[in-house]
Design a protein around this motif. Sequence first.
Motif, PDB file in Angstrom:
ATOM      1  N   THR A  34      28.536  18.396  46.287  1.00 45.35           N
ATOM      2  CA  THR A  34      27.602  17.981  47.343  1.00 45.35           C
ATOM      3  C   THR A  34      26.554  19.060  47.634  1.00 45.35           C
ATOM      4  O   THR A  34      25.456  18.761  48.105  1.00 45.35           O
ATOM      5  CB  THR A  34      28.365  17.650  48.638  1.00 45.35           C
ATOM      6  N   GLY A  35      26.887  20.321  47.357  1.00 44.30           N
ATOM      7  CA  GLY A  35      25.943  21.400  47.630  1.00 44.30           C
ATOM      8  C   GLY A  35      25.013  21.720  46.480  1.00 44.30           C
ATOM      9  O   GLY A  35      24.162  22.623  46.602  1.00 44.30           O
ATOM     10  N   ALA A  36      25.149  21.012  45.362  1.00 42.07           N
ATOM     11  CA  ALA A  36      24.304  21.288  44.194  1.00 42.07           C
ATOM     12  C   ALA A  36      22.849  20.935  44.488  1.00 42.07           C
ATOM     13  O   ALA A  36      22.554  20.001  45.243  1.00 42.07           O
ATOM     14  CB  ALA A  36      24.806  20.509  42.990  1.00 42.07           C
ATOM     15  N   GLU A  37      21.955  21.676  43.851  1.00 40.97           N
ATOM     16  CA  GLU A  37      20.524  21.445  44.055  1.00 40.97           C
ATOM     17  C   GLU A  37      19.963  20.459  43.039  1.00 40.97           C
ATOM     18  O   GLU A  37      19.037  19.708  43.330  1.00 40.97           O
ATOM     19  CB  GLU A  37      19.784  22.769  43.946  1.00 40.97           C
ATOM     20  N   SER A  38      20.524  20.473  41.826  1.00 44.44           N
ATOM     21  CA  SER A  38      20.029  19.592  40.769  1.00 44.44           C
ATOM     22  C   SER A  38      21.128  19.340  39.746  1.00 44.44           C
ATOM     23  O   SER A  38      22.179  19.991  39.746  1.00 44.44           O
ATOM     24  CB  SER A  38      18.808  20.209  40.074  1.00 44.44           C
ATOM     25  N   PHE A  39      20.859  18.350  38.869  1.00 42.45           N
ATOM     26  CA  PHE A  39      21.857  17.966  37.865  1.00 42.45           C
ATOM     27  C   PHE A  39      21.186  17.760  36.506  1.00 42.45           C
ATOM     28  O   PHE A  39      19.997  17.471  36.414  1.00 42.45           O
ATOM     29  CB  PHE A  39      22.537  16.657  38.254  1.00 42.45           C
ATOM     30  N   LYS A  40      22.002  17.896  35.467  1.00 45.81           N
ATOM     31  CA  LYS A  40      21.642  17.438  34.131  1.00 45.81           C
ATOM     32  C   LYS A  40      22.781  16.556  33.630  1.00 45.81           C
ATOM     33  O   LYS A  40      23.951  16.841  33.875  1.00 45.81           O
ATOM     34  CB  LYS A  40      21.440  18.612  33.162  1.00 45.81           C
ATOM     35  N   VAL A  41      22.424  15.470  32.939  1.00 43.71           N
ATOM     36  CA  VAL A  41      23.432  14.610  32.324  1.00 43.71           C
ATOM     37  C   VAL A  41      23.059  14.420  30.862  1.00 43.71           C
ATOM     38  O   VAL A  41      21.945  13.977  30.543  1.00 43.71           O
ATOM     39  CB  VAL A  41      23.526  13.235  33.021  1.00 43.71           C
ATOM     40  N   PRO A  67      17.249  15.893  42.197  1.00 47.02           N
ATOM     41  CA  PRO A  67      16.553  16.118  40.927  1.00 47.02           C
ATOM     42  C   PRO A  67      17.530  16.129  39.750  1.00 47.02           C
ATOM     43  O   PRO A  67      18.472  16.925  39.717  1.00 47.02           O
ATOM     44  CB  PRO A  67      15.896  17.485  41.128  1.00 47.02           C
ATOM     45  N   THR A  68      17.323  15.215  38.823  1.00 44.30           N
ATOM     46  CA  THR A  68      18.265  15.030  37.716  1.00 44.30           C
ATOM     47  C   THR A  68      17.502  14.828  36.415  1.00 44.30           C
ATOM     48  O   THR A  68      16.537  14.061  36.362  1.00 44.30           O
ATOM     49  CB  THR A  68      19.174  13.805  37.966  1.00 44.30           C
ATOM     50  N   GLU A  69      17.949  15.505  35.374  1.00 45.35           N
ATOM     51  CA  GLU A  69      17.401  15.323  34.032  1.00 45.35           C
ATOM     52  C   GLU A  69      18.455  14.623  33.176  1.00 45.35           C
ATOM     53  O   GLU A  69      19.588  15.102  33.074  1.00 45.35           O
ATOM     54  CB  GLU A  69      17.024  16.664  33.408  1.00 45.35           C
ATOM     55  N   VAL A  70      18.082  13.484  32.593  1.00 45.19           N
ATOM     56  CA  VAL A  70      18.978  12.758  31.696  1.00 45.19           C
ATOM     57  C   VAL A  70      18.526  13.017  30.265  1.00 45.19           C
ATOM     58  O   VAL A  70      17.364  12.760  29.914  1.00 45.19           O
ATOM     59  CB  VAL A  70      18.983  11.240  31.997  1.00 45.19           C
ATOM     60  N   ASN A  83      31.207   6.598  23.931  1.00 48.70           N
ATOM     61  CA  ASN A  83      30.454   6.637  25.187  1.00 48.70           C
ATOM     62  C   ASN A  83      30.761   7.925  25.945  1.00 48.70           C
ATOM     63  O   ASN A  83      31.451   7.936  26.962  1.00 48.70           O
ATOM     64  CB  ASN A  83      30.802   5.426  26.069  1.00 48.70           C
ATOM     65  N   GLY A  84      30.240   9.050  25.429  1.00 42.71           N
ATOM     66  CA  GLY A  84      30.523  10.345  26.036  1.00 42.71           C
ATOM     67  C   GLY A  84      29.382  10.853  26.901  1.00 42.71           C
ATOM     68  O   GLY A  84      28.203  10.584  26.640  1.00 42.71           O
ATOM     69  N   MET A  85      29.743  11.598  27.954  1.00 45.20           N
ATOM     70  CA  MET A  85      28.756  12.194  28.860  1.00 45.20           C
ATOM     71  C   MET A  85      29.194  13.598  29.232  1.00 45.20           C
ATOM     72  O   MET A  85      30.391  13.866  29.350  1.00 45.20           O
ATOM     73  CB  MET A  85      28.640  11.380  30.159  1.00 45.20           C
ATOM     74  N   ILE A  86      28.236  14.481  29.435  1.00 46.97           N
ATOM     75  CA  ILE A  86      28.497  15.782  30.041  1.00 46.97           C
ATOM     76  C   ILE A  86      27.587  15.924  31.256  1.00 46.97           C
ATOM     77  O   ILE A  86      26.358  15.804  31.148  1.00 46.97           O
ATOM     78  CB  ILE A  86      28.257  16.937  29.051  1.00 46.97           C
ATOM     79  N   PHE A  87      28.208  16.124  32.415  1.00 42.28           N
ATOM     80  CA  PHE A  87      27.481  16.353  33.665  1.00 42.28           C
ATOM     81  C   PHE A  87      27.435  17.856  33.940  1.00 42.28           C
ATOM     82  O   PHE A  87      28.446  18.556  33.768  1.00 42.28           O
ATOM     83  CB  PHE A  87      28.186  15.661  34.840  1.00 42.28           C
ATOM     84  N   GLU A  88      26.288  18.340  34.386  1.00 43.51           N
ATOM     85  CA  GLU A  88      26.146  19.732  34.802  1.00 43.51           C
ATOM     86  C   GLU A  88      25.478  19.789  36.173  1.00 43.51           C
ATOM     87  O   GLU A  88      24.522  19.056  36.435  1.00 43.51           O
ATOM     88  CB  GLU A  88      25.314  20.527  33.785  1.00 43.51           C
ATOM     89  N   ALA A  89      26.001  20.666  37.014  1.00 51.00           N
ATOM     90  CA  ALA A  89      25.435  20.854  38.356  1.00 51.00           C
ATOM     91  C   ALA A  89      24.862  22.271  38.456  1.00 51.00           C
ATOM     92  O   ALA A  89      25.428  23.223  37.899  1.00 51.00           O
ATOM     93  CB  ALA A  89      26.506  20.643  39.418  1.00 51.00           C
ATOM     94  N   TYR A  90      23.741  22.433  39.187  1.00 48.55           N
ATOM     95  CA  TYR A  90      23.050  23.715  39.307  1.00 48.55           C
ATOM     96  C   TYR A  90      22.779  24.025  40.772  1.00 48.55           C
ATOM     97  O   TYR A  90      22.540  23.114  41.588  1.00 48.55           O
ATOM     98  CB  TYR A  90      21.726  23.683  38.536  1.00 48.55           C
ATOM     99  N   ASP A  91      22.819  25.328  41.107  1.00 49.41           N
ATOM    100  CA  ASP A  91      22.523  25.742  42.484  1.00 49.41           C
ATOM    101  C   ASP A  91      21.017  25.970  42.668  1.00 49.41           C
ATOM    102  O   ASP A  91      20.223  25.684  41.763  1.00 49.41           O
ATOM    103  CB  ASP A  91      23.329  26.994  42.860  1.00 49.41           C
ATOM    104  N   PRO A  96      24.270  27.343  36.639  1.00 44.29           N
ATOM    105  CA  PRO A  96      25.257  26.265  36.545  1.00 44.29           C
ATOM    106  C   PRO A  96      26.472  26.558  37.418  1.00 44.29           C
ATOM    107  O   PRO A  96      26.976  27.688  37.436  1.00 44.29           O
ATOM    108  CB  PRO A  96      25.631  26.242  35.058  1.00 44.29           C
ATOM    109  N   VAL A  97      26.909  25.541  38.174  1.00 47.84           N
ATOM    110  CA  VAL A  97      28.075  25.713  39.064  1.00 47.84           C
ATOM    111  C   VAL A  97      29.230  24.786  38.695  1.00 47.84           C
ATOM    112  O   VAL A  97      30.363  24.990  39.145  1.00 47.84           O
ATOM    113  CB  VAL A  97      27.673  25.478  40.535  1.00 47.84           C
ATOM    114  N   ASP A  98      28.969  23.782  37.884  1.00 52.19           N
ATOM    115  CA  ASP A  98      30.055  22.875  37.487  1.00 52.19           C
ATOM    116  C   ASP A  98      29.643  22.130  36.224  1.00 52.19           C
ATOM    117  O   ASP A  98      28.449  21.878  35.987  1.00 52.19           O
ATOM    118  CB  ASP A  98      30.373  21.869  38.603  1.00 52.19           C
TER     119      ASP A  98
END
Length: 404
Positions: A34-41, A67-70, A83-91, A96-98
């Motif tokens: 919930t505290g992440a600033e942005s994501f990449k998938v 803000p998310t980049e796919v 059907n694979g995915m990798i989620f990344e979270a950024y502060d 990267p935080v997760d």
Amino acid sequence: MESITKIFNIGNGPSSSHTMGPKKAAEIFLKRNTGAESFKVYLYGSLAHTGKGHMTDYILLQTLSKPTEVIFMHDENLPMHPNGMIFEAYDKQGKPVDKWEVYSIGGGKIVDKDHKSDEEHIYPHNTMAEIIAHLEENGGTFWEYVIDVEGEEVLEYLKQVWEVMKDAIHRGLEADGTLPGVLKLRRKAPSYHVKANMQNNFAEDDTYLFAYALAVSEENAAAGKVVTAPTCGSSGILPAVLYLASKKYNISEQRILKALAVAGLFGNLIKENASISGAEVGCQGEVGSACSMGAAAMTQVLGGTIYQIELAASSGLEHHLGLTCDPIAGLVQIPCIERNAFGAQRALDAAIYAIHSDGRHMIPFDNIVEVMEQTGHDLPSLYKETSKGGLAAMGLHGRPKKPI
């Protein structure tokens, strides 16, 4: 096996594996960051090849809401499932935080790389042979077996499922116009319904069946609310068969709910022992499984024995073996929508065929499920929801596409 309620997921189309599953994964990842600033998938395999047409990127952006980049990884696959995915979270500093590797394995279900899921196995038997042996020893029918395991409350959930199925048919029969996407495909359900009202008795049932299946499938293609049965791409078959029984032959709601319980049991067995994912086993796992479920449900409505129901379900799946998943432009439209119409007709035919027999046949349901899984693994990836082969390779105007 899990509860049959896991087969019947209520949500928006067009794809249980490409929209429902990724949405569920995104919701989980967002909740734990919930505290992440942005994501990449990063999307891999089938999700990369047909994610645009299936609205995967759209649903991820809507769900993550920050803000998310796919990123579509067209030339790479993850090990567990297509059907694979990798989620990344950024502060806030962009660090990267997760990170989470997760898979959408069909019917809206997800598992992560450690095989963790929300599965709760409640059924004591995992094959049709075991279930039939149990019923032969203890008496009862398939729907009674489901209630014995899950309790009467499962009928309340199935009542909700039936309402959503009917609503999808009603909306689809009224919705004229063109479906979203580059194919500019015109909706057909309303015109088929009008024609059904004008048909003679010989063609009437089939035309109504086509109209009902098209109605749900077109609603699904337009991201409408449907029930996975067992997937979004095959969601028109079971409702069409049961709605015909309800409207044309005045079958009561209580009998429809029992038939849904039977359908769920057979769909559960296929999911447990093979796959309902088009990206893993081709369309035989989606439309084939749905036809099997529809055939079982209709045979239950017609008063069939457990042996006749098992024969109908076997026939519905057997005669779809080898069916490819090759959507043009990655959209759940061509050939998906019309496959639902013909799958519904085959389900009805399988039920009528079975009800005229004593239920004896050479190849049991469990074996057909096993063959379906093996056939799916033998199919090249071109024919498993990548839009690289089959009809999809013909492009938008019936001409071969240039190699990707």
